[in-house]
Design an enzyme around this catalytic site. Structure first.
Site, mmCIF file in Angstrom:
data_model
loop_
_atom_site.group_PDB
_atom_site.id
_atom_site.type_symbol
_atom_site.label_atom_id
_atom_site.label_comp_id
_atom_site.label_asym_id
_atom_site.label_seq_id
_atom_site.Cartn_x
_atom_site.Cartn_y
_atom_site.Cartn_z
ATOM 1 N N GLU A 268 0.897 -1.279 -0.021
ATOM 2 C CA GLU A 268 0.022 0.085 0.022
ATOM 3 C C GLU A 268 0.916 1.368 -0.051
ATOM 4 O O GLU A 268 0.655 2.277 -0.585
ATOM 5 C CB GLU A 268 -0.958 0.018 1.062
ATOM 6 C CG GLU A 268 -1.978 -1.179 1.192
ATOM 7 C CD GLU A 268 -1.291 -2.409 2.104
ATOM 8 O OE1 GLU A 268 -2.105 -3.076 2.760
ATOM 9 O OE2 GLU A 268 -0.207 -2.634 2.034
ATOM 10 N N CYS B 275 -2.706 -3.617 7.458
ATOM 11 C CA CYS B 275 -2.274 -3.807 8.426
ATOM 12 C C CYS B 275 -2.677 -2.582 9.332
ATOM 13 O O CYS B 275 -2.597 -1.516 9.074
ATOM 14 C CB CYS B 275 -0.730 -4.266 8.615
ATOM 15 S SG CYS B 275 0.351 -2.602 8.209
ATOM 16 N N ALA C 251 13.826 -44.733 -5.259
ATOM 17 C CA ALA C 251 15.050 -44.955 -5.542
ATOM 18 C C ALA C 251 15.410 -46.479 -5.657
ATOM 19 O O ALA C 251 14.564 -47.083 -5.493
ATOM 20 C CB ALA C 251 15.897 -44.611 -4.203
ATOM 21 N N TRP D 145 19.770 -39.926 -11.473
ATOM 22 C CA TRP D 145 18.689 -39.065 -11.682
ATOM 23 C C TRP D 145 17.485 -39.797 -12.247
ATOM 24 O O TRP D 145 17.505 -40.248 -13.144
ATOM 25 C CB TRP D 145 18.919 -37.815 -12.289
ATOM 26 C CG TRP D 145 20.014 -36.918 -11.465
ATOM 27 C CD1 TRP D 145 21.224 -36.674 -12.096
ATOM 28 C CD2 TRP D 145 19.896 -36.074 -10.579
ATOM 29 N NE1 TRP D 145 21.914 -35.734 -11.448
ATOM 30 C CE2 TRP D 145 21.107 -35.493 -10.334
ATOM 31 C CE3 TRP D 145 18.855 -35.905 -9.583
ATOM 32 C CZ2 TRP D 145 21.398 -34.605 -9.402
ATOM 33 C CZ3 TRP D 145 19.154 -34.795 -8.523
ATOM 34 C CH2 TRP D 145 20.558 -34.416 -8.612
ATOM 35 N N ASP E 5 23.717 -38.635 -0.126
ATOM 36 C CA ASP E 5 23.658 -37.887 -1.277
ATOM 37 C C ASP E 5 24.609 -36.600 -1.223
ATOM 38 O O ASP E 5 24.908 -36.011 -2.042
ATOM 39 C CB ASP E 5 22.328 -37.423 -1.887
ATOM 40 C CG ASP E 5 21.224 -38.733 -2.000
ATOM 41 O OD1 ASP E 5 21.801 -39.509 -2.423
ATOM 42 O OD2 ASP E 5 20.190 -38.617 -2.145
ATOM 43 N N SER F 149 18.706 -37.575 14.318
ATOM 44 C CA SER F 149 18.174 -38.033 15.777
ATOM 45 C C SER F 149 19.513 -37.876 16.498
ATOM 46 O O SER F 149 19.584 -37.478 17.851
ATOM 47 C CB SER F 149 17.395 -39.178 15.716
ATOM 48 O OG SER F 149 16.055 -39.001 15.575
#
Length: 363
Positions: free
Chosen positions: A56, A79, A166, A174, A204, A226
Site C-alpha cells: 500500500e 495492517c 530410488a 537421476w 547424497d 536424531s
C-alpha cells in the site's frame, strides 16, 4: 456485496503484483496493491522484503496526490499495527482514498479485521472477499503459521511410474530429467526452509540450495538428525544457515557440527527420535511459512504418519524400476476406508516428466 468486472480486473492485477514477491517476502505475506481513480490506475506496488515498504505504501508513493478519492485494491487486509513499518490503514486514511477492497482478511491475530474496521470508522467504503481463494493460496504458508502455529508442509518426491523413489541400494540420481529438477529448484526458492534427513545427507551429500532460478535469498536448511550423525564436512553446512534438529548426541559431535556452521537444537520425543510436531512449532516461531521437504522414505513416512504433510509435489518419470524404495513406508491397511485421499490441484508435463501437485484431504 456484488463486485463488478472492473473490480475483478484490478484485484487480479494486484495478485499478479503480489506474486513478484514470491521468493522474497518471508516471513511476511506476499501482497500487491493497485490504486484506481476515474477508471485509470494511478499507482501500484507490492511488498518486496520484510522491513521494507508494504504494498500500500509503495502504491501511495507512486500515486502521490492522485490517491485522493481513489479506490485501493489490496490482496490482504491493510495492517493496523506498528511492526517494522507504520500501519498501512493509517497511510490509506491520510492519503484520502475513498474505497478499499481487500481480497482476504489478515489471519494475523494482531490485525484480524481491525484494519478494515479502522478504515470503515474513518468513513472509507470497505469490502473484502474478492478473489479470496486466490489470495489465500498465494499466502497459504503465512495463513498456516498464523492459524495453526506451524508451517505449510509441501513434500517433494521424484519417482518412477511404479512409485519407486530410488533403487534398493538407495541410488536415485537421476530418476527425473533436468527440466523437472529446475522446476523443483523454483519450489525450493519460494519456501522459507528446506527440510531433509540425516540419511539423505549421508547418502547424497546435497547442498539443498535454490539454484537454476534467480533469487536474492536462500531458504533455511533443516536436517532431522536424531543422533547428530551429520558429517561436519557435509555440503549442507557450507555457509551456515543450517539447523540440525537432534534427539541426543555426545558433546563432541554437537561441538563439531556447530564449528562447521550448523545450529543444533535438541528436540527428543519419548521414543528417542526428533519430535517432529515440536520442530514444526519451532520453525513457525522463527517465521517459516512454507516448508519444502526433500527427504528419504523413512522421514517422509514419519511426517505423513504424524499428520504434518499438507501437500505433495510429485514428479513422475516415464520409467519403471520394478523394485526399489517406496514413497512412504506406511503400515498395511486391511480396508480401503483407511486410505489417505488427495485432491489434485495441478497436473502438467515438465520436460519429459509429469508433475502433480496434490493436497491431502482430512482423514
Amino acid at each position: 456485496m456484488a463486485f463488478t468486472a472492473s473490480d475483478h480486473e484490478y484485484m487480479a492485477r494486484a495478485l499478479r503484483l503480489a506474486e513478484k514477491g514470491l521468493f522474497t517476502t518471508t516471513p511476511n505475506p506476499r501482497v500487491g496493491c493497485v490504486l484506481v481513480r476515474d477508471g485509470a490506475v494511478v499507482g501500484e506496488g507490492w511488498h518486496e522484503r520484510a522491513g521494507e515498504a508494504h504494498a500500500e505504501t509503495r502504491a501511495l508513493q507512486a500515486a502521490g496526490e492522485r490517491a485522493r478519492g481513489a479506490a485501493a485494491y489490496v490482496t490482504l487486509e491493510p495492517c493496523s499495527h506498528h511492526g517494522r513499518t507504520p500501519p498501512c490503514s493509517d497511510a490509506l486514511i491520510a492519503a484520502g482514498v475513498a474505497r478499499v477492497v481487500a481480497a482476504m482478511r489478515d489471519p494475523n491475530p494482531q490485525v484480524a479485521g481491525q484494519g478494515l474496521a479502522q478504515l470503515r470508522a474513518a468513513g472509507i467504503e470497505v469490502a473484502d472477499g474478492l478473489l479470496a481463494h486466490e489470495a489465500r493460496e498465494l499466502n497459504i504458508g503465512f495463513a498456516s503459521r498464523m492459524e495453526r502455529g506451524r508451517p505449510w508442509l509441501r513434500l517433494k518426491l521424484a519417482a518412477s511410474l511404479d512409485g519407486k523413489t530410488a533403487l534398493a541400494n538407495g541410488k536415485s540420481q537421476w530418476i527425473t530429467g533436468p527440466e523437472a529438477r529446475r522446476d523443483g529448484h523454483a519450489w525450493r526458492a519460494r519456501a522459507c526452509a528446506i527440510l531433509t534427513g540425516a540419511g539423505t545427507v549421508r547418502d547424497d551429500d546435497p547442498r539443498l540450495t535454490a539454484r537454476d532460478v534467480e533469487t536474492p535469498r536462500q531458504p533455511l536448511r533443516v536436517v532431522v538428525d536424531s543422533h547428530c550423525e551429520t558429517p561436519p564436512a557435509a555440503r549442507i553446512l557450507d555457509g551456515g544457515n543450517t539447523l540440525v534438529a537432534a534427539a541426543f548426541g555426545d558433546a563432541a559431535k554437537i561441538a563439531a557440527l556447530r564449528a562447521a556452521g550448523g545450529e543444533v537444537v535438541m528436540l527428543p520425543n519419548e521414543n528417542g527420535k526428533v519430535d517432529l510436531p515440536h520442530l514444526m512449532r519451532l520453525l513457525a516461531g522463527r517465521g517459516v511459512n512454507e516448508l519444502h521437504v526433500e527427504a528419504g522414505h523413512k522421514l517422509n513416512g514419519s511426517l505423513l504418519r504424524e499428520g504434518l504433510v499438507d501437500e505433495l509435489l510429485l514428479y513422475f518419470a516415464p520409467t519403471i524400476l520394478g523394485s526399489g524404495r517406496e514413497m512412504f513406508p506406511l503400515p498395511e491397511i486391511a480396508d480401503l476406508a483407511g486410505r489417505r485421499n488427495l485432491k489434485i490441484l495441478d497436473l502438467r508435463r515438465v520436460g519429459g516428466d509429469i508433475r502433480i501437485l496434490a493436497r491431502l484431504l482430512p482423514a
